[in-house]
Every structure is written in structure tokens, then in C-alpha cells.
Design a protein around this motif. Structure first.
Motif, PDB file in Angstrom:
ATOM      1  N   SER A   1      34.811  39.080  39.247  1.00  0.00           N
ATOM      2  CA  SER A   1      34.959  38.220  38.070  1.00  0.00           C
ATOM      3  C   SER A   1      34.622  36.772  38.402  1.00  0.00           C
ATOM      4  CB  SER A   1      36.391  38.303  37.535  1.00  0.00           C
ATOM      5  OG  SER A   1      36.710  39.612  37.132  1.00  0.00           O
ATOM      6  N   TRP A   2      34.990  36.340  39.610  1.00  0.00           N
ATOM      7  CA  TRP A   2      34.723  34.948  39.979  1.00  0.00           C
ATOM      8  C   TRP A   2      33.233  34.702  40.180  1.00  0.00           C
ATOM      9  CZ3 TRP A   2      38.329  31.490  39.194  1.00  0.00           C
ATOM     10  CH2 TRP A   2      38.075  30.173  39.608  1.00  0.00           C
TER      11      TRP A   2
ATOM     12  N   VAL B   1      38.516  42.943  41.574  1.00  0.00           N
ATOM     13  CA  VAL B   1      38.443  42.378  40.223  1.00  0.00           C
ATOM     14  C   VAL B   1      38.280  40.862  40.285  1.00  0.00           C
ATOM     15  CG1 VAL B   1      39.746  41.974  38.095  1.00  0.00           C
ATOM     16  CG2 VAL B   1      39.745  44.242  39.144  1.00  0.00           C
ATOM     17  N   TRP B   2      39.075  40.210  41.129  1.00  0.00           N
ATOM     18  CA  TRP B   2      38.989  38.758  41.246  1.00  0.00           C
ATOM     19  C   TRP B   2      37.639  38.320  41.803  1.00  0.00           C
ATOM     20  CZ3 TRP B   2      41.206  34.089  40.289  1.00  0.00           C
ATOM     21  CH2 TRP B   2      42.422  34.106  39.598  1.00  0.00           C
TER      22      TRP B   2
END
Length: 205
Positions: A54-55, A50-51
């Protein structure tokens, strides 16, 4: 070798007992009982995929040169964290406290040591506290988030105390590795512009 093995076995057994006692103690408090309801959300909020996704989307959508330095260095940190944690999990192969039947686990992520959520949360905390310092008013809830992530890993029975503590130390160390190899504003702008859609095969002319 035998004495070392016995010491390691003692430490791991002690870790199991301390984790069980600590979680039982936490569950006596209503605030931590309510925290358990939000643990799933916390788990997703610090998930590696997710990180990372998303980044990358953040870099792609907010194409702002003043942000490139922060964005690229944080991206390097996230990639470093994923590689380091995966390697140590594959090497140590410590099983999680309970089987994650409700969670799809693949490869090294089925193992417990060290905690990737703890390492990632403390990497983010140190990054935005020391390397690219955000205002104090933002750092306070960020600190609470990182600590809560660590506690939630115990409450969810994903990790033992030693997993979480070592994971947090790893995250802090990773942040200082990023400080050592820090990519400057000009270099970050060159790299991001080079891999942007205007410069990759198939990009817009």
C-alpha cells in the motif's frame, strides 16, 4: 550455561501463564469481547505485506514532491522492520501460542517472537508522532490503534505478552534508527525521481 537455560525457561513459562491469565481477564469485559470480533480486521490493518504494498502504491499514485521525504523515510522504516523481525523470528524460533490453521504462515512468520504487528504499529506511531509529526487530533486515534493492535495479538492468541512488549520496543527503536539516517527532502526527491517510470528501463520517454 545451565543456570541461564533454567532462567530462560522460567521466564518463558511465566510469560505463558501471564498471557493466559491476562487474556482470560480481558475476556470478562464486554468491550474486549466485542474487540475480538474486530481482531481480524486489526490484523490485516497492520500486516507487513499490506503496509508495504500500500505504501509503494501511495508513493506511486500520489506523485507529490512535498510528500517524498515522508514517503521515502517511512518506506525505509517498513523495510527495516520486515528485515529485523524476520531475522529475530528465524533466530529465536519461538512457536506461537496456538497453530495458525486459519492463517497461511510462511518461513519466519510461523514464529512468535517478536511480534511484527506490534513493532510495525509502534514504528508508525512514533514516526508520525515524533519524526514527521501529524496534528494531535490524528495522533490520538493512531495511538489507540497501536495499543489495540498489541492487545489484539494476545486476544487472537498469535503472541505472548513478551512477544508483544519486545515487538513494541523494536518498533520504537526502529523509528529512532530512521531518525538517525533520515533522508532529506532533496535527497528523497532525487531518489524517487530516479526510480520513477521516466528513468527506469522500459519507462516512458
Amino acid at each position: 550455561m545451565a543456570p541461564l537455560s533454567e532462567v530462560l525457561h522460567f521466564i518463558l513459562e511465566l510469560d505463558v501463564r501471564l498471557t493466559t491469565s491476562f487474556v482470560s481477564l480481558l475476556m470478562q469485559w464486554s468491550s474486549f469481547q466485542s474487540l475480538r470480533i474486530n481482531c481480524k480486521f486489526l490484523e490485516v490493518s497492520c500486516d507487513g505485506i499490506v503496509w508495504l504494498s500500500s505504501w509503494i502504491a501511495f508513493i506511486w499514485l500520489f506523485n507529490s514532491e512535498p510528500l517524498f521525504e515522508m514517503q521515502l523515510n517511512m518506506l525505509v522504516g517498513l523495510l527495516l522492520d520486515i528485515v529485523v523481525i524476520a531475522l529475530f523470528k528465524a533466530l529465536v524460533r519461538r512457536r506461537r501460542p496456538v497453530s495458525d490453521k486459519d492463517v497461511l504462515t510462511i518461513g519466519p512468520d510461523k514464529y512468535s517472537f517478536p511480534s511484527g504487528h506490534a513493532s510495525r504499529s509502534f514504528l508508525v506511531l512514533v514516526f508520525f508522532s515524533k519524526l514527521y509529526a501529524l496534528p494531535f487530533i490524528v495522533r490520538v486515534p493512531m495511538t489507540a490503534w497501536a495499543v489495540t493492535i498489541a492487545i489484539s495479538r494476545l486476544i487472537l492468541r498469535r503472541h505472548y505478552i513478551l512477544d508483544v512488549l519486545v515487538g513494541a520496543v523494536f518498533g520504537i527503536c526502529e523509528a529512532y534508527v530512521i531518525k538517525f539516517v533520515w533522508i532529506s527532502q532533496d535527497a528523497a526527491a532525487c531518489i524517487i525521481k530516479y526510480i520513477s517510470e521516466d528513468n527506469v528501463p522500459g519507462g516512458v520517454e
